[in-house]
Design a protein around this motif. Structure first.
Motif, PDB file in Angstrom:
ATOM      1  N   MET A 169       0.842  -1.198   0.000  1.00  0.00           N
ATOM      2  CA  MET A 169       0.000   0.000   0.000  1.00  0.00           C
ATOM      3  C   MET A 169       0.877   1.248   0.000  1.00  0.00           C
ATOM      4  SD  MET A 169      -2.920   1.057   2.769  1.00  0.00           S
ATOM      5  CE  MET A 169      -3.438  -0.651   2.941  1.00  0.00           C
ATOM      6  N   LYS A 170       0.593   2.163  -0.904  1.00  0.00           N
ATOM      7  CA  LYS A 170       1.388   3.396  -0.983  1.00  0.00           C
ATOM      8  C   LYS A 170       1.102   4.272   0.243  1.00  0.00           C
ATOM      9  CE  LYS A 170       1.827   7.586  -3.857  1.00  0.00           C
ATOM     10  NZ  LYS A 170       1.393   8.560  -2.869  1.00  0.00           N
ATOM     11  N   LYS A 171       2.162   4.779   0.858  1.00  0.00           N
ATOM     12  CA  LYS A 171       2.004   5.683   2.006  1.00  0.00           C
ATOM     13  C   LYS A 171       1.527   7.044   1.491  1.00  0.00           C
ATOM     14  CE  LYS A 171       3.061   6.468   6.465  1.00  0.00           C
ATOM     15  NZ  LYS A 171       2.483   5.701   7.556  1.00  0.00           N
ATOM     16  N   ILE A 172       0.457   7.556   2.084  1.00  0.00           N
ATOM     17  CA  ILE A 172      -0.058   8.870   1.673  1.00  0.00           C
ATOM     18  C   ILE A 172       0.678   9.957   2.457  1.00  0.00           C
ATOM     19  CG2 ILE A 172      -2.123  10.320   1.483  1.00  0.00           C
ATOM     20  CD1 ILE A 172      -2.151   7.828  -0.313  1.00  0.00           C
ATOM     21  N   LEU A 173       1.198  10.937   1.730  1.00  0.00           N
ATOM     22  CA  LEU A 173       1.997  12.002   2.346  1.00  0.00           C
ATOM     23  C   LEU A 173       1.221  13.318   2.384  1.00  0.00           C
ATOM     24  CD1 LEU A 173       5.382  11.284   0.500  1.00  0.00           C
ATOM     25  CD2 LEU A 173       4.512  10.268   2.626  1.00  0.00           C
ATOM     26  N   ALA A 174       1.402  14.056   3.461  1.00  0.00           N
ATOM     27  CA  ALA A 174       0.699  15.334   3.595  1.00  0.00           C
ATOM     28  C   ALA A 174       1.662  16.471   3.876  1.00  0.00           C
ATOM     29  CB  ALA A 174      -0.333  15.254   4.723  1.00  0.00           C
ATOM     30  N   GLU A 175       1.282  17.660   3.422  1.00  0.00           N
ATOM     31  CA  GLU A 175       2.006  18.868   3.796  1.00  0.00           C
ATOM     32  C   GLU A 175       1.009  19.865   4.360  1.00  0.00           C
ATOM     33  OE1 GLU A 175       5.107  20.200   1.318  1.00  0.00           O
ATOM     34  OE2 GLU A 175       5.089  22.250   2.091  1.00  0.00           O
ATOM     35  N   LEU A 176       1.384  20.520   5.459  1.00  0.00           N
ATOM     36  CA  LEU A 176       0.511  21.506   6.084  1.00  0.00           C
ATOM     37  C   LEU A 176       1.042  22.902   5.750  1.00  0.00           C
ATOM     38  CD1 LEU A 176       0.073  19.884   9.601  1.00  0.00           C
ATOM     39  CD2 LEU A 176      -1.131  19.393   7.469  1.00  0.00           C
ATOM     40  N   LEU A 177       0.178  23.716   5.201  1.00  0.00           N
ATOM     41  CA  LEU A 177       0.603  25.033   4.742  1.00  0.00           C
ATOM     42  C   LEU A 177      -0.210  26.090   5.478  1.00  0.00           C
ATOM     43  CD1 LEU A 177       2.327  26.549   2.741  1.00  0.00           C
ATOM     44  CD2 LEU A 177       0.659  26.024   0.968  1.00  0.00           C
ATOM     45  N   THR A 178       0.487  26.950   6.226  1.00  0.00           N
ATOM     46  CA  THR A 178      -0.176  28.004   6.983  1.00  0.00           C
ATOM     47  C   THR A 178       0.141  29.334   6.319  1.00  0.00           C
ATOM     48  OG1 THR A 178       0.239  26.699   8.951  1.00  0.00           O
ATOM     49  CG2 THR A 178      -0.458  28.965   9.291  1.00  0.00           C
ATOM     50  N   ILE A 179      -0.906  30.138   6.097  1.00  0.00           N
ATOM     51  CA  ILE A 179      -0.703  31.408   5.408  1.00  0.00           C
ATOM     52  C   ILE A 179      -1.064  32.563   6.336  1.00  0.00           C
ATOM     53  CG2 ILE A 179      -1.436  32.830   3.449  1.00  0.00           C
ATOM     54  CD1 ILE A 179      -1.980  30.192   1.942  1.00  0.00           C
ATOM     55  N   GLY A 180      -0.134  33.472   6.561  1.00  0.00           N
ATOM     56  CA  GLY A 180      -0.462  34.634   7.390  1.00  0.00           C
ATOM     57  C   GLY A 180       0.746  35.336   7.981  1.00  0.00           C
ATOM     58  N   ASP A 181       0.828  36.652   7.743  1.00  0.00           N
ATOM     59  CA  ASP A 181       1.908  37.457   8.325  1.00  0.00           C
ATOM     60  C   ASP A 181       1.926  37.360   9.844  1.00  0.00           C
ATOM     61  OD1 ASP A 181       2.797  38.369   5.904  1.00  0.00           O
ATOM     62  OD2 ASP A 181       1.642  40.233   5.947  1.00  0.00           O
ATOM     63  N   GLU A 182       0.715  37.281  10.454  1.00  0.00           N
ATOM     64  CA  GLU A 182       0.662  37.330  11.920  1.00  0.00           C
ATOM     65  C   GLU A 182       1.384  36.140  12.556  1.00  0.00           C
ATOM     66  OE1 GLU A 182      -1.691  36.837   9.831  1.00  0.00           O
ATOM     67  OE2 GLU A 182      -3.194  35.383  10.492  1.00  0.00           O
ATOM     68  N   ILE A 183       1.517  35.047  11.814  1.00  0.00           N
ATOM     69  CA  ILE A 183       2.269  33.907  12.350  1.00  0.00           C
ATOM     70  C   ILE A 183       3.771  34.092  12.112  1.00  0.00           C
ATOM     71  CG2 ILE A 183       2.638  31.414  12.114  1.00  0.00           C
ATOM     72  CD1 ILE A 183      -0.284  31.086  11.866  1.00  0.00           C
ATOM     73  N   LEU A 184       4.120  34.618  10.933  1.00  0.00           N
ATOM     74  CA  LEU A 184       5.537  34.875  10.649  1.00  0.00           C
ATOM     75  C   LEU A 184       6.128  35.876  11.626  1.00  0.00           C
ATOM     76  CD1 LEU A 184       5.915  35.093   6.783  1.00  0.00           C
ATOM     77  CD2 LEU A 184       6.503  33.216   8.312  1.00  0.00           C
ATOM     78  N   TYR A 185       5.319  36.873  12.032  1.00  0.00           N
ATOM     79  CA  TYR A 185       5.836  37.907  12.929  1.00  0.00           C
ATOM     80  C   TYR A 185       5.695  37.506  14.393  1.00  0.00           C
ATOM     81  CZ  TYR A 185       5.459  40.617   8.625  1.00  0.00           C
ATOM     82  OH  TYR A 185       5.567  41.040   7.331  1.00  0.00           O
ATOM     83  N   GLY A 186       5.131  36.328  14.635  1.00  0.00           N
ATOM     84  CA  GLY A 186       5.052  35.845  16.016  1.00  0.00           C
ATOM     85  C   GLY A 186       3.923  36.442  16.819  1.00  0.00           C
ATOM     86  N   GLN A 187       2.949  37.089  16.155  1.00  0.00           N
ATOM     87  CA  GLN A 187       1.841  37.682  16.912  1.00  0.00           C
ATOM     88  C   GLN A 187       0.888  36.615  17.424  1.00  0.00           C
ATOM     89  OE1 GLN A 187       0.254  40.721  14.361  1.00  0.00           O
ATOM     90  NE2 GLN A 187       2.105  41.958  14.523  1.00  0.00           N
ATOM     91  N   ILE A 188       0.771  35.514  16.709  1.00  0.00           N
ATOM     92  CA  ILE A 188       0.004  34.394  17.251  1.00  0.00           C
ATOM     93  C   ILE A 188       0.787  33.092  17.061  1.00  0.00           C
ATOM     94  CG2 ILE A 188      -2.291  35.444  16.945  1.00  0.00           C
ATOM     95  CD1 ILE A 188      -2.656  33.706  14.490  1.00  0.00           C
ATOM     96  N   VAL A 189       0.497  32.123  17.923  1.00  0.00           N
ATOM     97  CA  VAL A 189       1.125  30.812  17.813  1.00  0.00           C
ATOM     98  C   VAL A 189       0.222  29.940  16.966  1.00  0.00           C
ATOM     99  CG1 VAL A 189       2.034  28.832  19.065  1.00  0.00           C
ATOM    100  CG2 VAL A 189       1.988  31.051  20.154  1.00  0.00           C
ATOM    101  N   ASP A 190       0.808  29.203  16.048  1.00  0.00           N
ATOM    102  CA  ASP A 190       0.046  28.285  15.219  1.00  0.00           C
ATOM    103  C   ASP A 190      -0.164  26.983  15.985  1.00  0.00           C
ATOM    104  OD1 ASP A 190      -0.911  26.576  13.240  1.00  0.00           O
ATOM    105  OD2 ASP A 190       1.115  26.145  12.520  1.00  0.00           O
TER     106      ASP A 190
END
Lengths: 417, 417
Positions: free
Chosen positions: B1-22
Motif C-alpha cells: 500500500m502506498k504511504k499517503i503524504l501530507a504537507e501543512l501550509l499556513t498562510i499569514g503574516d501574523e504567524i511569521l511575525y510571532g503575533q500568534i502561535v500556530d
C-alpha cells in the motif's frame, strides 16, 4: 538599506507528528521582528537526510539568516550535525573547547561522560562553535558569503539563552539593521473592536515611520507602536509623543507600558502601598488566587483565600447570611457584597475581593444564564460591584471573571489610603 | 500500500511575525497521524502572492494531501482565495449555495450582510465548496489528479469542525489508507526514564506491527500503542493483549486508557462513590482547586477550599495549632497532617487534602530548599502524607505538587467506604 530576510527551520519528527508544539519559532519571530529582520518563511521537516538537505538549499535561496533548531541530540535519529557537515562540505571533528565544556557540564552534575555524550563535542569543522551554557549540545554558526546558518538545540530554554547571549548580538554585528524602537501599551477592560473605534482617528494620523499592531489575548489587548528610522533618540521622542496624544483617548484602560502582566502590576502597587489582599472566590474556583500567587513574592501582600464553592460553605464557613442567600441567591449583588466584606474582615486585610457566578455549562436559570458573574471589591472606604455577562465557555468565563477582578482592584486601588 | 503524504501550509503574516502561535498544525498532525497519513513538512508563508504560489507548487511536488489554513478573511490582505483561483487557472465567482449559507449565518445573528461579507461566498470555480457550520468563510476542496488541495479558515474551532465533519471523511474515501488502531495508557507518578526502564523488555518484544510512543507532560506520561494492519478487530485484539502483558509491570501508575485527564478521572470516582472533597492549599496557591473546578459539574463533589497563604491565616482561619507551626514550621509533616484533617472536619467532607511547601524562588532555608513540598490526604480511616522534592521553578512546582495531590487522592480513594 537592504531588508534582511530570515527563515526558521525546525527539524524533528516529533513536531511533524504533533507530539510536541513548536513554541520556539514564535519566540524567535518576535525577537527578529523587534530587530527589524523580516521572517519570510517557517519550515518544519522530519529527521530525514534528503529532506533536511533540500530545506537548507531552499532556505539559502530565499533568506539571509537561516535559523535552525532541533536534531542535535546524541542519538542516531538526530541528523542535523552530519547533514550540516555534508552541506558545508567538511567533516565532523571533536572540538576541544566544546569537549572541555561538555565534560565540565557533566562533572558539575556529578555524572560520568559517556562516549555518546562525548560525541556532542564533534562539530563540522566549517562552523564557529557557540557555547551552550545550560545544555550539552553546542550551537553552530556558519558564514556563507553574506548569509549565515545557525543551528541550535530544540530545548526552548537552551535555544533562548543561546539566541539572547550569542546569536542576536552576532547578527546585529554582521548586518546593517534599521534602528527600531518598540513601545507597548497594555490595556484591560475594553474589547479590541471598541478600542480600535476609539483610536481610529489617531491611528490614521500616525506618521508613516510609526506602525501600530493589536495584540489581543483573553481579557486584555496590547498595542505595540514600532518606530523605524536612523536615530534611536528621535524614535523614542516620536513614539512618546504619539503615546501622549493616545492617552486622553483610552487612559482609563491603560495599565502599563512594559512586560508586566496585570497580576504583576497589581502586586507591585499593593507592595508599594503596603496593602494586603484576601479573596473569596466561588465561580472562578481558585484561578484568581492562582493568578495572584503565580507572582514570586506575592506572600508579601496576599494573605489567603476562601473558596466557598458549595452553598453551605458560603454560609457556614465564610459566613454569608442565610437570609441573603435565600432571598437573592448566591449569584447576586447582595451576596457578592457580603462575600467581599466578610473575607476582608475575617482575614484582617486592607482589601477583599469576591466572585460568584455561573461558569457553565450547568447551573443556569432563566434570569441568570451561563456567563452571569458578580464581582466585588471592598476596602475600609467603599465596596464596588460589577455584573458581568460573559460567554458560554466555562474556561473562558473563569479566565475573564478573574481578569475582571484584577482590573477592578486596579481601578479601585488609587483611592485607598 | 502506498504511504499517503501530507504537507501543512499556513498562510499569514501574523504567524511569521510571532503575533500568534500556530496551534492548528499540531492538531492536524495528530489527526492525520492517527489515520496513517504521514506529514512530511509544515510550511508557513506570509500574505504575499508569489510566496503562496511557490509554496503551492512546492507542496504539490512533495505531497498527496495539501492542507491549507489561513488567509480567508474578508479584507484585502487575505490572499488565499485569489491565489488559489490563479493556481487552478479559474475565476472567482459567487457560489449560490455559499451565499445562502453566509446570508443565513448573518441573519441568524441579527446582523446585516455587507458587500464585504457577500464576497466570502465568491469561490474559485474549480473547487468543491465545503460548508463552514460555525463561521463565514467556506472551505475549498480541489482535486488535482491523485492529489488534493484543501483550504480552510485559520480560526481553530472553524478549522477543527470542518476537518472532523467533512475533510477527514472525504480523505478517507479518496485514499486507500492502512487500518490503524490507537490505544492510550495514561500514567502518573513516574518519570519517563523510570517508566522506560520498567517496560524496556516488553517494548523490545512488541510485534513489528505495533508501535509505542511516549507522550510526556508535566506530572504524567501517556503511552500510545498504535497497531497497523488490515483488520480492525485483529488490531484491537493484538493491542489489548499487549496492554494485558504491560499492566503487571506498571499497574500502580496507570490511571486511565482514554481522553480523560486525572482531574476528570478523580471527579468521576468521587461522584460514583458519592464522596465529597475539600482542600487546604498553601504553596499551590489555588491551582489545585482550579484543576478540580475546571471540570464541569465539579460542584457535585467539591465543596470548597481554604488557601491559608499567610502564617496567621493558617492559625487563625484554618486553625492549625500555634505549637505545631512554631515547633515544626509550616512546611512539615505535622502541619500538613493538621491542615488536611482540619479542612475535612471544618468543611464536613469525606476527604480533605492539603499542600504546603516552598514554591520559590524565595523562602528557602538550609534544610528546606526551594521545591520542598509536603502533601496530605485525609479521610475518616487514615491520613497519608508525602514529601516531594521538586524543581527550582515556581510554576513547575505549583503544577507538579497539584498533580501529586490528585495522584494521592487516586491512590487513597479505593479504601474509602
Amino acid at each position: 538599506m537592504k531588508k534582511i530576510l530570515a527563515e526558521l527551520l525546525t527539524i524533528g519528527d516529533e513536531i511533524l507528528y504533533g507530539q510536541i508544539v513548536d513554541t520556539n519559532s514564535q519566540w524567535m519571530s518576535v525577537e527578529l521582528d523587534k530587530m527589524g529582520i523580516k521572517v519570510i518563511r517557517k519550515t518544519t521537516v522530519g529527521d530525514v537526510e534528503s529532506e533536511i538537505m533540500t530545506a537548507f538549499a531552499e532556505a539559502e535561496q530565499r533568506a539571509d539568516v537561516i535559523l535552525i533548531t532541533g536534531g542535535l541530540g546524541p542519538t542516531s535519529d538526530d541528523l542535523t550535525k552530519p547533514v550540516l557537515a555534508n552541506y558545508f562540505n567538511c567533516e565532523l571533528k571533536i572540538n576541544e573547547e566544546a569537549l572541555a565544556e561538555v565534560t565540565e557540564f557533566f562533572k558539575s552534575r556529578g555524572r560520568e561522560l559517556t562516549e555518546l555524550n562525548r560525541q556532542q563535542a564533534a562539530l563540522p569543522t566549517a562552523c564557529i562553535k557557540i557555547t551552550n551554557p545550560v545544555g550539552t549540545a553546542p550551537g553552530m554558526w556558519f558564514d556563507k558569503g553574506d548569509k549565515i546558518f545557525m543551528s541550535m538545540p530544540g530545548v526552548p530554554h537552551e535555544m533562548k539563552m543561546m539566541m539572547t547571549e550569542h546569536v542576536l548580538p552576532r547578527i546585529r554585528k554582521k548586518y546593517q539593521l534599521p534602528v527600531i524602537h518598540h513601545k507597548l501599551i497594555r490595556t484591560i477592560g475594553i474589547g479590541e473592536s471598541f478600542l480600535a473605534e476609539k483610536i481610529a482617528e489617531w491611528e490614521k494620523a500616525l506618521p508613516s515611520h510609526i506602525k501600530l499592531a493589536y495584540l489581543p489575548s483573553l481579557g486584555e489587548v496590547k498595542l505595540r507602536l514600532t518606530g523605524f528610522g536612523t536615530s534611536l533618540p528621535e524614535l523614542e521622542r516620536d513614539t512618546n509623543e504619539q503615546i501622549e496624544s493616545l492617552k486622553p483617548l483610552i487612559n482609563p484602560f491603560i495599565y502599563g507600558y512594559g512586560e508586566d502582566p496585570i497580576e504583576v502590576v497589581i502586586g507591585k502597587t499593593l507592595r508599594e502601598k503596603k496593602l494586603t489582599l484576601s479573596i473569596a472566590e466561588s465561580c472562578t474556583g481558585g484561578y484568581l488566587s492562582h493568578l495572584i500567587t503565580s507572582v514570586p513574592g506575592s506572600s508579601e501582600y496576599f494573605l489567603g483565600t476562601m473558596i466557598p464553592y458549595a452553598y453551605e460553605i458560603k454560609m457556614r464557613q465564610l459566613g454569608v447570611k442565610p437570609e441573603t442567600l435565600e432571598k437573592y441567591g448566591a449569584v447576586s449583588e447582595p451576596t457578592i457584597i457580603e462575600m467581599a466584606n466578610i473575607v476582608r474582615a475575617k482575614f484582617s486585610t486592607d482589601i477583599g475581593v469576591a466572585t460568584s457566578g455561573i461558569a457553565g455549562p450547568g447551573g443556569a436559570t432563566p434570569d441568570k444564564p451561563v456567563g452571569t458573574v458578580w464581582i466585588a471589591y471592598s476596602d475600609k472606604h467603599h465596596t464596588v460591584t460589577r455584573k458581568l455577562q460573559l460567554s458560554k465557555d466555562r474556561m473562558i468565563n473563569i479566565r475573564l471573571a478573574s481578569v475582571a477582578v484584577l482590573n477592578l482592584i486596579r481601578q479601585s486601588l488609587p483611592e485607598v489610603k
